[in-house]
Design a protein around this motif. Sequence first.
Motif, PDB file in Angstrom:
ATOM      1  N   UNK A   1      -2.907   0.162 -13.923  1.00  0.00           N
ATOM      2  CA  UNK A   1      -2.636  -1.274 -13.738  1.00  0.00           C
ATOM      3  C   UNK A   1      -2.215  -1.546 -12.294  1.00  0.00           C
ATOM      4  N   UNK A   2      -1.788  -0.480 -11.587  1.00  0.00           N
ATOM      5  CA  UNK A   2      -1.345  -0.676 -10.207  1.00  0.00           C
ATOM      6  C   UNK A   2      -2.466  -0.406  -9.198  1.00  0.00           C
ATOM      7  N   UNK A   3      -3.638   0.004  -9.677  1.00  0.00           N
ATOM      8  CA  UNK A   3      -4.728   0.291  -8.728  1.00  0.00           C
ATOM      9  C   UNK A   3      -5.122  -0.919  -7.881  1.00  0.00           C
ATOM     10  N   UNK A   4      -5.148  -2.146  -8.455  1.00  0.00           N
ATOM     11  CA  UNK A   4      -5.489  -3.287  -7.586  1.00  0.00           C
ATOM     12  C   UNK A   4      -4.521  -3.411  -6.406  1.00  0.00           C
ATOM     13  N   UNK A   5      -3.248  -3.067  -6.631  1.00  0.00           N
ATOM     14  CA  UNK A   5      -2.287  -3.099  -5.519  1.00  0.00           C
ATOM     15  C   UNK A   5      -2.650  -2.043  -4.471  1.00  0.00           C
ATOM     16  N   UNK A   6      -2.821  -0.788  -4.910  1.00  0.00           N
ATOM     17  CA  UNK A   6      -3.060   0.297  -3.951  1.00  0.00           C
ATOM     18  C   UNK A   6      -4.375   0.100  -3.194  1.00  0.00           C
ATOM     19  N   UNK A   7      -5.423  -0.239  -3.927  1.00  0.00           N
ATOM     20  CA  UNK A   7      -6.743  -0.344  -3.285  1.00  0.00           C
ATOM     21  C   UNK A   7      -6.839  -1.625  -2.454  1.00  0.00           C
ATOM     22  N   UNK A   8      -6.214  -2.707  -2.956  1.00  0.00           N
ATOM     23  CA  UNK A   8      -6.171  -3.959  -2.191  1.00  0.00           C
ATOM     24  C   UNK A   8      -5.416  -3.762  -0.880  1.00  0.00           C
ATOM     25  N   UNK A   9      -4.354  -2.953  -0.944  1.00  0.00           N
ATOM     26  CA  UNK A   9      -3.576  -2.672   0.270  1.00  0.00           C
ATOM     27  C   UNK A   9      -4.436  -1.934   1.296  1.00  0.00           C
ATOM     28  N   UNK A  10      -5.208  -0.942   0.843  1.00  0.00           N
ATOM     29  CA  UNK A  10      -6.087  -0.215   1.772  1.00  0.00           C
ATOM     30  C   UNK A  10      -7.050  -1.183   2.447  1.00  0.00           C
ATOM     31  N   UNK A  11      -7.649  -2.063   1.653  1.00  0.00           N
ATOM     32  CA  UNK A  11      -8.611  -3.022   2.229  1.00  0.00           C
ATOM     33  C   UNK A  11      -7.929  -3.940   3.243  1.00  0.00           C
ATOM     34  N   UNK A  12      -6.719  -4.398   2.884  1.00  0.00           N
ATOM     35  CA  UNK A  12      -5.980  -5.297   3.776  1.00  0.00           C
ATOM     36  C   UNK A  12      -5.676  -4.591   5.104  1.00  0.00           C
ATOM     37  N   UNK A  13      -5.182  -3.357   5.013  1.00  0.00           N
ATOM     38  CA  UNK A  13      -4.798  -2.627   6.230  1.00  0.00           C
ATOM     39  C   UNK A  13      -6.023  -2.251   7.060  1.00  0.00           C
ATOM     40  N   UNK A  14      -7.086  -1.824   6.382  1.00  0.00           N
ATOM     41  CA  UNK A  14      -8.304  -1.441   7.112  1.00  0.00           C
ATOM     42  C   UNK A  14      -8.866  -2.659   7.844  1.00  0.00           C
ATOM     43  N   UNK A  15      -8.834  -3.828   7.184  1.00  0.00           N
ATOM     44  CA  UNK A  15      -9.366  -5.045   7.819  1.00  0.00           C
ATOM     45  C   UNK A  15      -8.553  -5.413   9.051  1.00  0.00           C
ATOM     46  N   UNK A  16      -7.289  -4.993   9.068  1.00  0.00           N
ATOM     47  CA  UNK A  16      -6.441  -5.309  10.234  1.00  0.00           C
ATOM     48  C   UNK A  16      -6.462  -4.197  11.276  1.00  0.00           C
ATOM     49  N   UNK A  17      -7.346  -3.230  11.109  1.00  0.00           N
ATOM     50  CA  UNK A  17      -7.523  -2.207  12.136  1.00  0.00           C
ATOM     51  C   UNK A  17      -6.620  -0.993  12.000  1.00  0.00           C
ATOM     52  N   UNK A  18      -5.884  -0.875  10.882  1.00  0.00           N
ATOM     53  CA  UNK A  18      -5.066   0.334  10.686  1.00  0.00           C
ATOM     54  C   UNK A  18      -5.982   1.499  10.340  1.00  0.00           C
ATOM     55  N   UNK A  19      -5.518   2.719  10.664  1.00  0.00           N
ATOM     56  CA  UNK A  19      -6.325   3.915  10.403  1.00  0.00           C
ATOM     57  C   UNK A  19      -6.180   4.330   8.941  1.00  0.00           C
ATOM     58  N   UNK A  20      -6.757   3.535   8.055  1.00  0.00           N
ATOM     59  CA  UNK A  20      -6.749   3.874   6.628  1.00  0.00           C
ATOM     60  C   UNK A  20      -8.171   3.672   6.079  1.00  0.00           C
ATOM     61  N   UNK A  21      -8.527   4.386   5.021  1.00  0.00           N
ATOM     62  CA  UNK A  21      -9.875   4.205   4.471  1.00  0.00           C
ATOM     63  C   UNK A  21      -9.982   2.912   3.667  1.00  0.00           C
ATOM     64  N   UNK A  22     -11.039   2.159   3.911  1.00  0.00           N
ATOM     65  CA  UNK A  22     -11.283   0.967   3.088  1.00  0.00           C
ATOM     66  C   UNK A  22     -11.878   1.415   1.757  1.00  0.00           C
ATOM     67  N   UNK A  23     -11.699   0.583   0.741  1.00  0.00           N
ATOM     68  CA  UNK A  23     -12.288   0.851  -0.572  1.00  0.00           C
ATOM     69  C   UNK A  23     -13.744   0.400  -0.570  1.00  0.00           C
ATOM     70  N   UNK A  24     -14.589   1.190  -1.214  1.00  0.00           N
ATOM     71  CA  UNK A  24     -15.986   0.763  -1.386  1.00  0.00           C
ATOM     72  C   UNK A  24     -16.059   0.033  -2.733  1.00  0.00           C
TER      73      UNK A  24
END
Length: 316
Positions: free
Chosen positions: A60-83
Amino acid sequence: MAVYTHLGAEALARLIGEYALGELISAKGIAEGVSNSNWLVETTKGRFILTMYERRIDTAQLPFFLGLLDHLAAKGCAVPATIHDRSGAAFRHVDGKAVALIEFLPGVSPSVPTAEQARSAGAAIARVHLAAKDFDGNRTNDLAPADTLAILEKCGAEKLATIDPELPAILPLASDLVAHWPQDLPGSIIHSDLFPDNVLMLGGEVSGMIDFYFACNDAMAYDLAVTHAAWCFPEGTYDAALGHALVAGYESIRSLEKTERDALPLLARGACLRFIASRAEDWLDTPPDAQVLRKDPMEFVRRWQFYDDAGREAFE
Ligand SMILES: Nc1ncnc2c1ncn2[C@@H]1O[C@H](COP(=O)(O)OP(=O)(O)OP(=O)(O)O)[C@@H](O)[C@H]1O
Ligand SMILES: N[C@@H](CCO)C(=O)O
Protein backbone atom coordinates in the motif's frame (compact mmCIF):
# COMPACT_ATOMS: atom_id res chain seq x y z
CA MET A 1 20.94 -15.00 -1.99
CA ALA A 2 18.63 -12.22 -2.91
CA VAL A 3 16.51 -13.77 -5.58
CA TYR A 4 13.77 -15.42 -3.60
CA THR A 5 11.38 -16.10 -6.45
CA HIS A 6 11.97 -17.94 -9.69
CA LEU A 7 10.61 -16.07 -12.68
CA GLY A 8 10.55 -18.17 -15.84
CA ALA A 9 11.51 -16.79 -19.23
CA GLU A 10 7.89 -16.80 -20.43
CA ALA A 11 6.60 -14.97 -17.35
CA LEU A 12 9.36 -12.40 -17.69
CA ALA A 13 8.68 -11.85 -21.38
CA ARG A 14 4.95 -11.46 -20.62
CA LEU A 15 5.76 -8.92 -17.91
CA ILE A 16 8.11 -6.90 -20.11
CA GLY A 17 5.43 -6.99 -22.82
CA GLU A 18 3.26 -4.87 -20.52
CA TYR A 19 5.80 -2.02 -20.87
CA ALA A 20 6.86 -0.07 -23.96
CA LEU A 21 10.39 -1.38 -23.60
CA GLY A 22 10.84 -3.43 -26.77
CA GLU A 23 11.91 -7.07 -26.65
CA LEU A 24 13.44 -8.86 -23.68
CA ILE A 25 17.12 -9.69 -24.31
CA SER A 26 18.30 -10.97 -20.94
CA ALA A 27 17.49 -11.04 -17.23
CA LYS A 28 20.00 -11.85 -14.51
CA GLY A 29 19.28 -12.25 -10.82
CA ILE A 30 21.22 -9.80 -8.61
CA ALA A 31 22.93 -11.35 -5.60
CA GLU A 32 23.21 -8.19 -3.43
CA GLY A 33 20.34 -7.06 -1.23
CA VAL A 34 18.37 -9.05 1.29
CA SER A 35 14.84 -7.66 1.32
CA ASN A 36 13.60 -8.19 -2.22
CA SER A 37 14.27 -10.14 -5.39
CA ASN A 38 16.07 -8.04 -8.00
CA TRP A 39 16.96 -8.70 -11.63
CA LEU A 40 19.02 -6.73 -14.09
CA VAL A 41 16.85 -6.78 -17.20
CA GLU A 42 18.04 -5.87 -20.68
CA THR A 43 15.62 -5.12 -23.48
CA THR A 44 16.04 -3.65 -26.94
CA LYS A 45 15.36 -0.25 -25.27
CA GLY A 46 18.03 -0.44 -22.54
CA ARG A 47 18.78 -1.78 -19.06
CA PHE A 48 16.40 -1.78 -16.13
CA ILE A 49 16.14 -3.09 -12.57
CA LEU A 50 13.16 -5.31 -11.87
CA THR A 51 12.25 -5.59 -8.19
CA MET A 52 9.82 -8.08 -6.74
CA TYR A 53 8.73 -7.00 -3.26
CA GLU A 54 9.12 -9.99 -0.98
CA ARG A 55 8.80 -8.82 2.59
CA ARG A 56 8.85 -5.86 4.94
CA ILE A 57 7.37 -3.50 2.37
CA ASP A 58 3.68 -2.84 2.69
CA THR A 59 2.59 -2.63 -0.95
CA ALA A 60 0.00 0.00 0.00
CA GLN A 61 3.04 2.25 0.44
CA LEU A 62 4.50 1.59 -3.02
CA PRO A 63 2.77 4.64 -4.57
CA PHE A 64 4.63 6.75 -2.00
CA PHE A 65 8.05 5.17 -2.62
CA LEU A 66 7.79 5.02 -6.41
CA GLY A 67 6.10 8.44 -6.67
CA LEU A 68 8.96 9.87 -4.62
CA LEU A 69 11.55 8.42 -7.03
CA ASP A 70 9.72 9.99 -9.98
CA HIS A 71 9.45 13.33 -8.18
CA LEU A 72 13.16 13.39 -7.27
CA ALA A 73 14.33 12.15 -10.67
CA ALA A 74 12.25 14.85 -12.40
CA LYS A 75 14.02 17.43 -10.24
CA GLY A 76 17.45 16.19 -11.30
CA CYS A 77 18.38 14.14 -8.21
CA ALA A 78 20.56 11.09 -8.81
CA VAL A 79 17.81 8.53 -8.27
CA PRO A 80 16.25 6.01 -10.67
CA ALA A 81 12.90 6.99 -12.16
CA THR A 82 10.12 4.40 -12.22
CA ILE A 83 9.18 2.90 -15.56
CA HIS A 84 5.40 2.96 -15.93
CA ASP A 85 3.57 0.24 -17.83
CA ARG A 86 1.43 0.86 -20.91
CA SER A 87 -1.56 1.72 -18.72
CA GLY A 88 0.50 4.23 -16.70
CA ALA A 89 0.83 2.04 -13.58
CA ALA A 90 4.08 2.31 -11.56
CA PHE A 91 3.81 -1.28 -10.33
CA ARG A 92 2.07 -4.50 -11.29
CA HIS A 93 1.51 -7.90 -9.75
CA VAL A 94 3.05 -11.23 -10.78
CA ASP A 95 1.79 -14.35 -9.01
CA GLY A 96 0.32 -12.18 -6.26
CA LYS A 97 3.53 -10.25 -5.62
CA ALA A 98 4.08 -6.59 -6.48
CA VAL A 99 6.81 -5.85 -9.04
CA ALA A 100 8.25 -2.58 -10.32
CA LEU A 101 10.74 -1.64 -13.01
CA ILE A 102 13.11 1.22 -12.40
CA GLU A 103 15.87 2.82 -14.43
CA PHE A 104 19.26 1.14 -14.25
CA LEU A 105 21.86 3.61 -13.05
CA PRO A 106 25.60 3.11 -13.65
CA GLY A 107 28.11 3.05 -10.81
CA VAL A 108 29.33 0.84 -7.97
CA SER A 109 28.86 1.11 -4.21
CA PRO A 110 32.08 1.92 -2.36
CA SER A 111 33.10 -0.56 0.35
CA VAL A 112 35.64 1.87 1.83
CA PRO A 113 34.47 5.36 0.84
CA THR A 114 36.91 8.19 0.17
CA ALA A 115 36.48 11.73 1.49
CA GLU A 116 35.65 12.87 -2.05
CA GLN A 117 32.86 10.29 -2.21
CA ALA A 118 31.56 11.28 1.25
CA ARG A 119 31.46 14.90 0.16
CA SER A 120 29.47 13.98 -2.93
CA ALA A 121 27.09 11.83 -0.84
CA GLY A 122 26.54 14.75 1.57
CA ALA A 123 25.67 17.05 -1.32
CA ALA A 124 23.41 14.41 -2.93
CA ILE A 125 21.33 13.86 0.21
CA ALA A 126 20.97 17.62 0.74
CA ARG A 127 19.64 17.89 -2.83
CA VAL A 128 17.08 15.19 -2.02
CA HIS A 129 15.96 17.13 1.07
CA LEU A 130 15.41 20.31 -0.92
CA ALA A 131 13.80 18.58 -3.91
CA ALA A 132 11.42 16.54 -1.73
CA LYS A 133 9.96 19.54 0.09
CA ASP A 134 7.08 19.90 -2.36
CA PHE A 135 6.42 16.17 -2.79
CA ASP A 136 2.80 15.66 -1.85
CA GLY A 137 3.11 12.18 -0.32
CA ASN A 138 3.49 11.57 3.39
CA ARG A 139 4.85 8.67 5.36
CA THR A 140 5.40 8.51 9.11
CA ASN A 141 8.80 7.29 10.29
CA ASP A 142 7.93 3.97 11.89
CA LEU A 143 11.54 3.56 13.08
CA ALA A 144 11.74 6.76 15.13
CA PRO A 145 13.49 6.42 18.53
CA ALA A 146 10.30 5.57 20.44
CA ASP A 147 9.58 2.77 17.92
CA THR A 148 13.10 1.41 18.04
CA LEU A 149 13.07 1.47 21.86
CA ALA A 150 9.81 -0.52 21.70
CA ILE A 151 11.51 -3.05 19.38
CA LEU A 152 14.38 -3.50 21.85
CA GLU A 153 12.01 -3.79 24.80
CA LYS A 154 10.05 -6.42 22.91
CA CYS A 155 13.26 -8.40 22.29
CA GLY A 156 13.87 -8.16 26.05
CA ALA A 157 17.12 -7.85 27.99
CA GLU A 158 17.56 -11.61 28.30
CA LYS A 159 17.45 -12.29 24.55
CA LEU A 160 19.52 -9.20 23.75
CA ALA A 161 22.22 -10.57 26.06
CA THR A 162 22.42 -13.71 23.90
CA ILE A 163 23.67 -11.48 21.07
CA ASP A 164 26.19 -9.75 23.33
CA PRO A 165 26.24 -9.45 27.13
CA GLU A 166 26.83 -5.68 26.75
CA LEU A 167 23.80 -5.10 24.54
CA PRO A 168 21.04 -4.78 27.21
CA ALA A 169 22.89 -1.75 28.67
CA ILE A 170 21.50 0.23 25.72
CA LEU A 171 17.92 -0.01 27.09
CA PRO A 172 18.09 2.72 29.80
CA LEU A 173 20.20 4.92 27.51
CA ALA A 174 17.58 4.57 24.79
CA SER A 175 14.77 5.57 27.19
CA ASP A 176 16.68 8.70 28.10
CA LEU A 177 17.26 9.52 24.42
CA VAL A 178 13.56 9.16 23.63
CA ALA A 179 12.73 11.56 26.49
CA HIS A 180 15.02 14.21 25.01
CA TRP A 181 14.30 13.71 21.30
CA PRO A 182 13.79 17.06 19.50
CA GLN A 183 10.42 17.49 17.78
CA ASP A 184 10.75 20.80 15.97
CA LEU A 185 13.74 20.53 13.64
CA PRO A 186 13.21 21.50 9.97
CA GLY A 187 11.80 18.56 8.05
CA SER A 188 11.36 17.13 4.58
CA ILE A 189 11.19 13.64 3.16
CA ILE A 190 14.36 11.84 4.19
CA HIS A 191 16.02 8.67 2.89
CA SER A 192 16.90 7.43 6.41
CA ASP A 193 19.05 4.45 5.30
CA LEU A 194 21.73 5.97 3.08
CA PHE A 195 24.52 3.48 3.75
CA PRO A 196 27.34 3.29 1.18
CA ASP A 197 25.70 0.14 -0.25
CA ASN A 198 22.68 2.26 -1.17
CA VAL A 199 24.80 4.71 -3.15
CA LEU A 200 26.24 4.10 -6.60
CA MET A 201 29.36 6.06 -7.47
CA LEU A 202 31.28 6.78 -10.63
CA GLY A 203 34.75 7.68 -9.39
CA GLY A 204 34.27 10.31 -6.69
CA GLU A 205 30.75 11.31 -7.70
CA VAL A 206 27.35 9.92 -6.75
CA SER A 207 25.66 8.45 -9.81
CA GLY A 208 22.67 7.00 -7.98
CA MET A 209 20.91 6.66 -4.64
CA ILE A 210 18.72 3.58 -4.30
CA ASP A 211 16.58 1.74 -1.78
CA PHE A 212 14.22 4.50 -0.69
CA TYR A 213 12.01 1.98 1.14
CA PHE A 214 12.57 3.61 4.54
CA ALA A 215 11.94 7.13 3.21
CA CYS A 216 9.61 9.13 5.43
CA ASN A 217 8.82 12.60 6.76
CA ASP A 218 11.36 13.52 9.40
CA ALA A 219 14.09 15.98 10.36
CA MET A 220 16.63 16.64 7.61
CA ALA A 221 19.46 16.81 10.16
CA TYR A 222 18.48 13.32 11.36
CA ASP A 223 19.09 12.01 7.83
CA LEU A 224 22.52 13.66 7.81
CA ALA A 225 23.19 12.00 11.19
CA VAL A 226 22.11 8.59 9.80
CA THR A 227 24.42 9.05 6.83
CA HIS A 228 27.27 10.15 9.12
CA ALA A 229 26.85 7.06 11.33
CA ALA A 230 26.65 4.82 8.24
CA TRP A 231 29.62 6.26 6.30
CA CYS A 232 32.27 7.49 8.67
CA PHE A 233 33.46 4.31 10.43
CA PRO A 234 34.95 2.34 7.52
CA GLU A 235 37.15 0.09 9.66
CA GLY A 236 35.03 0.38 12.80
CA THR A 237 36.73 3.53 14.06
CA TYR A 238 35.73 7.09 13.26
CA ASP A 239 37.41 8.66 10.23
CA ALA A 240 37.31 12.42 10.78
CA ALA A 241 38.20 13.20 7.15
CA LEU A 242 35.05 11.36 6.01
CA GLY A 243 32.88 13.08 8.64
CA HIS A 244 34.19 16.51 7.72
CA ALA A 245 33.74 15.89 4.00
CA LEU A 246 30.20 14.57 4.43
CA VAL A 247 29.02 17.58 6.46
CA ALA A 248 30.86 20.04 4.18
CA GLY A 249 29.26 18.40 1.13
CA TYR A 250 25.84 18.65 2.74
CA GLU A 251 26.36 22.31 3.61
CA SER A 252 27.57 23.10 0.09
CA ILE A 253 23.91 22.62 -0.89
CA ARG A 254 21.94 23.36 2.29
CA SER A 255 23.25 25.23 5.36
CA LEU A 256 22.40 23.70 8.71
CA GLU A 257 20.60 25.89 11.23
CA LYS A 258 22.17 26.29 14.68
CA THR A 259 19.48 24.14 16.30
CA GLU A 260 20.29 21.37 13.82
CA ARG A 261 24.04 21.58 14.44
CA ASP A 262 23.49 21.50 18.19
CA ALA A 263 21.22 18.47 17.87
CA LEU A 264 23.56 16.40 15.66
CA PRO A 265 25.27 14.35 18.44
CA LEU A 266 21.86 13.39 19.87
CA LEU A 267 20.45 12.69 16.40
CA ALA A 268 23.45 10.48 15.64
CA ARG A 269 22.77 8.43 18.78
CA GLY A 270 19.17 8.13 17.58
CA ALA A 271 20.49 6.88 14.24
CA CYS A 272 22.64 4.30 16.05
CA LEU A 273 19.65 3.20 18.10
CA ARG A 274 17.61 2.60 14.93
CA PHE A 275 20.27 0.25 13.53
CA ILE A 276 20.93 -1.43 16.88
CA ALA A 277 17.21 -2.22 17.13
CA SER A 278 16.61 -3.43 13.57
CA ARG A 279 19.82 -5.49 13.60
CA ALA A 280 19.03 -7.03 17.00
CA GLU A 281 15.50 -7.91 15.89
CA ASP A 282 16.77 -9.42 12.61
CA TRP A 283 19.52 -11.30 14.48
CA LEU A 284 17.02 -12.92 16.84
CA ASP A 285 14.67 -13.71 13.92
CA THR A 286 17.40 -15.27 11.74
CA PRO A 287 18.55 -18.80 12.52
CA PRO A 288 22.39 -18.97 12.80
CA ASP A 289 22.51 -21.43 9.87
CA ALA A 290 20.44 -19.22 7.52
CA GLN A 291 22.20 -18.12 4.35
CA VAL A 292 21.56 -14.46 5.12
CA LEU A 293 24.41 -12.52 6.71
CA ARG A 294 23.43 -11.30 10.19
CA LYS A 295 24.49 -7.67 10.76
CA ASP A 296 26.06 -7.02 14.15
CA PRO A 297 24.12 -4.53 16.32
CA MET A 298 27.22 -4.00 18.49
CA GLU A 299 28.86 -2.04 15.64
CA PHE A 300 26.29 0.66 16.32
CA VAL A 301 26.58 0.38 20.10
CA ARG A 302 30.24 1.34 19.64
CA ARG A 303 29.26 4.22 17.33
CA TRP A 304 26.72 5.39 19.93
CA GLN A 305 29.56 5.48 22.49
CA PHE A 306 31.71 7.45 20.06
CA TYR A 307 29.01 10.09 19.54
CA ASP A 308 28.39 10.29 23.28
CA ASP A 309 32.09 10.93 23.94
CA ALA A 310 32.81 13.19 20.97
CA GLY A 311 29.73 15.44 21.13
CA ARG A 312 29.78 18.34 18.65
CA GLU A 313 33.41 17.62 17.71
CA ALA A 314 32.26 14.70 15.56
CA PHE A 315 30.55 17.20 13.25
CA GLU A 316 33.18 19.96 13.01
N1 LIG B 1 18.52 1.54 -10.08
C1 LIG B 1 19.56 0.73 -9.99
N2 LIG B 1 20.57 0.82 -10.89
C2 LIG B 1 21.63 -0.02 -10.82
N3 LIG B 1 21.76 -1.00 -9.93
C3 LIG B 1 20.79 -1.14 -9.00
C4 LIG B 1 19.65 -0.29 -8.98
N4 LIG B 1 18.84 -0.68 -7.97
C5 LIG B 1 19.45 -1.73 -7.39
N5 LIG B 1 20.62 -2.00 -8.00
C6 LIG B 1 21.56 -3.08 -7.68
O1 LIG B 1 20.85 -4.12 -7.05
C7 LIG B 1 21.42 -4.41 -5.76
C8 LIG B 1 20.31 -4.80 -4.79
O2 LIG B 1 19.39 -3.72 -4.66
P1 LIG B 1 18.86 -3.30 -3.24
O3 LIG B 1 20.01 -2.92 -2.34
O4 LIG B 1 17.82 -2.26 -3.49
O5 LIG B 1 18.24 -4.67 -2.72
P2 LIG B 1 17.14 -4.91 -1.65
O6 LIG B 1 17.11 -6.35 -1.33
O7 LIG B 1 15.87 -4.29 -2.14
O8 LIG B 1 17.65 -4.00 -0.47
P3 LIG B 1 18.34 -4.25 0.96
O9 LIG B 1 19.12 -5.48 0.97
O10 LIG B 1 19.23 -3.03 1.11
O11 LIG B 1 17.20 -4.25 1.90
C9 LIG B 1 22.18 -3.16 -5.37
O12 LIG B 1 23.26 -3.44 -4.53
C10 LIG B 1 22.66 -2.64 -6.72
O13 LIG B 1 23.83 -3.30 -7.09
N1 LIG C 1 21.23 -0.54 6.33
C1 LIG C 1 20.72 -1.21 7.52
C2 LIG C 1 19.75 -2.30 7.13
C3 LIG C 1 18.44 -1.74 6.63
O1 LIG C 1 17.73 -1.17 7.66
C4 LIG C 1 21.89 -1.81 8.34
O2 LIG C 1 23.01 -1.83 7.87
O3 LIG C 1 21.62 -2.24 9.46
